[in-house]
Design a protein around this motif. Sequence first.
Motif, PDB file in Angstrom:
ATOM      1  N   ASP A 180      63.802  29.358  33.429  1.00 10.29           N
ATOM      2  CA  ASP A 180      62.974  29.415  34.692  1.00 10.29           C
ATOM      3  C   ASP A 180      62.114  28.279  34.655  1.00 10.29           C
ATOM      4  N   LEU A 181      62.033  27.381  35.751  1.00 11.09           N
ATOM      5  CA  LEU A 181      61.172  26.237  35.845  1.00 11.09           C
ATOM      6  C   LEU A 181      60.216  26.147  36.901  1.00 11.09           C
ATOM      7  N   SER A 182      59.002  25.732  36.609  1.00 16.73           N
ATOM      8  CA  SER A 182      58.143  25.654  37.739  1.00 16.73           C
ATOM      9  C   SER A 182      58.253  24.271  38.433  1.00 16.73           C
ATOM     10  N   ASP A 183      57.722  23.809  39.531  1.00 16.51           N
ATOM     11  CA  ASP A 183      57.803  22.695  40.252  1.00 16.51           C
ATOM     12  C   ASP A 183      57.389  21.282  39.427  1.00 16.51           C
ATOM     13  N   HIS A 184      56.686  21.755  38.355  1.00 18.29           N
ATOM     14  CA  HIS A 184      56.628  20.450  37.490  1.00 18.29           C
ATOM     15  C   HIS A 184      57.212  20.475  36.309  1.00 18.29           C
ATOM     16  N   MET A 185      58.227  21.209  36.286  1.00 17.94           N
ATOM     17  CA  MET A 185      59.455  21.154  35.168  1.00 17.94           C
ATOM     18  C   MET A 185      58.930  21.574  33.921  1.00 17.94           C
ATOM     19  N   THR A 186      57.896  22.737  34.029  1.00 16.76           N
ATOM     20  CA  THR A 186      57.449  23.438  32.930  1.00 16.76           C
ATOM     21  C   THR A 186      58.202  24.856  32.987  1.00 16.76           C
ATOM     22  N   VAL A 187      58.463  25.497  31.754  1.00 15.61           N
ATOM     23  CA  VAL A 187      59.248  26.669  31.464  1.00 15.61           C
ATOM     24  C   VAL A 187      58.336  27.829  31.779  1.00 15.61           C
ATOM     25  N   LEU A 188      58.825  28.763  32.745  1.00 12.21           N
ATOM     26  CA  LEU A 188      58.079  29.819  33.065  1.00 12.21           C
ATOM     27  C   LEU A 188      58.478  31.005  32.322  1.00 12.21           C
ATOM     28  N   ASP A 189      59.983  30.918  31.711  1.00 17.27           N
ATOM     29  CA  ASP A 189      60.587  32.259  31.115  1.00 17.27           C
ATOM     30  C   ASP A 189      61.781  31.795  30.651  1.00 17.27           C
ATOM     31  N   VAL A 190      62.349  32.461  29.662  1.00 19.81           N
ATOM     32  CA  VAL A 190      63.753  31.848  28.929  1.00 19.81           C
ATOM     33  C   VAL A 190      64.530  33.374  28.771  1.00 19.81           C
ATOM     34  N   HIS A 191      65.782  33.266  29.258  1.00 18.92           N
ATOM     35  CA  HIS A 191      66.654  34.359  29.184  1.00 18.92           C
ATOM     36  C   HIS A 191      67.763  33.973  28.188  1.00 18.92           C
TER      37      HIS A 191
ATOM     38  N   VAL B  36      75.566  21.926  30.883  1.00 12.29           N
ATOM     39  CA  VAL B  36      74.323  21.987  31.501  1.00 12.29           C
ATOM     40  C   VAL B  36      74.552  22.258  33.109  1.00 12.29           C
ATOM     41  N   ALA B  37      74.011  23.571  33.366  1.00 11.29           N
ATOM     42  CA  ALA B  37      73.872  23.729  34.981  1.00 11.29           C
ATOM     43  C   ALA B  37      72.603  23.741  35.617  1.00 11.29           C
ATOM     44  N   ALA B  38      72.358  23.387  36.593  1.00  8.78           N
ATOM     45  CA  ALA B  38      71.026  23.552  37.278  1.00  8.78           C
ATOM     46  C   ALA B  38      71.223  23.891  38.740  1.00  8.78           C
ATOM     47  N   ALA B  39      70.235  24.777  39.108  1.00  9.66           N
ATOM     48  CA  ALA B  39      70.239  25.186  40.709  1.00  9.66           C
ATOM     49  C   ALA B  39      68.797  25.301  41.027  1.00  9.66           C
ATOM     50  N   GLY B  40      68.562  25.213  42.537  1.00 12.33           N
ATOM     51  CA  GLY B  40      67.345  25.125  42.953  1.00 12.33           C
ATOM     52  C   GLY B  40      67.041  26.774  42.987  1.00 12.33           C
ATOM     53  N   ALA B  41      65.876  27.186  43.313  1.00 10.37           N
ATOM     54  CA  ALA B  41      65.520  28.668  43.405  1.00 10.37           C
ATOM     55  C   ALA B  41      66.007  29.250  44.875  1.00 10.37           C
ATOM     56  N   ASP B  42      66.078  28.367  45.773  1.00 15.25           N
ATOM     57  CA  ASP B  42      66.791  28.397  47.253  1.00 15.25           C
ATOM     58  C   ASP B  42      67.493  27.272  47.571  1.00 15.25           C
ATOM     59  N   ALA B  43      68.196  27.354  48.796  1.00 11.68           N
ATOM     60  CA  ALA B  43      69.289  26.831  49.064  1.00 11.68           C
ATOM     61  C   ALA B  43      68.592  25.218  49.613  1.00 11.68           C
ATOM     62  N   HIS B  44      67.256  25.000  49.737  1.00 12.39           N
ATOM     63  CA  HIS B  44      66.574  23.935  50.165  1.00 12.39           C
ATOM     64  C   HIS B  44      66.070  23.229  49.063  1.00 12.39           C
TER      65      HIS B  44
ATOM     66  N   PRO C 166      48.695  36.464  38.119  1.00 13.28           N
ATOM     67  CA  PRO C 166      49.878  36.642  38.830  1.00 13.28           C
ATOM     68  C   PRO C 166      51.341  35.816  38.587  1.00 13.28           C
ATOM     69  N   LYS C 167      52.306  36.506  38.813  1.00 13.85           N
ATOM     70  CA  LYS C 167      53.504  35.890  38.001  1.00 13.85           C
ATOM     71  C   LYS C 167      54.064  34.559  39.279  1.00 13.85           C
ATOM     72  N   VAL C 168      54.161  33.493  38.607  1.00 12.24           N
ATOM     73  CA  VAL C 168      54.427  32.142  39.281  1.00 12.24           C
ATOM     74  C   VAL C 168      56.071  32.351  39.490  1.00 12.24           C
ATOM     75  N   GLU C 169      56.466  31.919  40.701  1.00 14.52           N
ATOM     76  CA  GLU C 169      57.725  31.891  41.153  1.00 14.52           C
ATOM     77  C   GLU C 169      58.401  30.779  40.935  1.00 14.52           C
ATOM     78  N   ALA C 170      59.654  30.767  40.410  1.00 16.65           N
ATOM     79  CA  ALA C 170      60.278  29.807  39.901  1.00 16.65           C
ATOM     80  C   ALA C 170      60.817  29.051  40.901  1.00 16.65           C
ATOM     81  N   TYR C 171      60.737  27.701  40.498  1.00 14.06           N
ATOM     82  CA  TYR C 171      61.065  26.553  41.521  1.00 14.06           C
ATOM     83  C   TYR C 171      62.798  26.141  41.279  1.00 14.06           C
ATOM     84  N   ALA C 172      63.156  26.169  40.201  1.00 16.26           N
ATOM     85  CA  ALA C 172      64.456  25.781  39.824  1.00 16.26           C
ATOM     86  C   ALA C 172      64.778  26.443  38.518  1.00 16.26           C
TER      87      ALA C 172
END
Length: 282
Positions: free
Chosen positions: A100-111, A156-164, A81-87
């Motif tokens: 795309d990053l997981s909550d462990h700061m590992t890369v899920l995908d690159v665009h 360098v720009a960073a954002a969370g996957a949601d507003a929280h 199953p595809k892991v949803e990005a955390y940030a």
Amino acid sequence: MTNAQFGVVMEIRRGRAIVMTPHGAFERIKLDLPANVGDMVTLPVPTFTSHRLRVRSTVASVAAAVVVCAGLLHAIFIAPPKVEAYAFVSLDMSPSVSLDLSDHMTVLDVHGLNAAGKKLAKSLHVNGDKLSTAIRLVVHNTVQEGMLPANDTIIVAAAGADAHTDASEIEAQATSDVHSALKAAGTSVAQKANVYSMDVSSSVWNEAMKQDVSPGKYATYLLAHQVGVPVSLADINSSNIQMVLAQVHDLQTGESQLNTGDYSKVASIVGTTVSSTSSTVK
């Protein structure tokens, strides 16, 4: 009163199912409702079946269990199953890419976010790597391929996957990783690159993705538009983005910062304003 228990469907044939009970036994029952192999169904009070039927049912059920297990293994190992990005983190240079990053700061995908970025993204195999490793490869490949002009700007720009999700620590870590990667590159071009960062809201990030532009450039456009700097989104690139942000700084503070070479205050203005900018500017 009927005493019922649950069982797992192991085989279905002609409206009847062979079901494994919680005790590991196998029963053949009539299906009152549609079911598939692997479904949980209710069982009536245990029936008295012949020993021969149980043996045949057990053999058939083991075969069905093998099929079910094979399907589960395929789902887990072949098509997980595809892991949803955390940030998210983007590096905006001459090539622009986002991670795309997981909550462990590992890369899920690159665009890739522009033509050069798409070319660079194809050469990267960083899924599963730590953020620092991915950034080092992005910077290294950019420098080696001659895609980092002299005195270029890296946002360098960073954002969370949601507003929280607070992306400020992710931004700080990614920026530190970029500086380390530039230092490791060892070229004069890399040493003279101008780096600053911003954390943006998830709404700004998502809108940048819709516009097919890097979040750093889109956030700069929002700031410029907000304070009245006459620039279009298509006009902003890594070679003139410092000039645009310096103009933003001047208009917001009334202090001349243009072409001084000190953009720390500009970066501070960007970080403060962009993180609070959530509306879409057309």
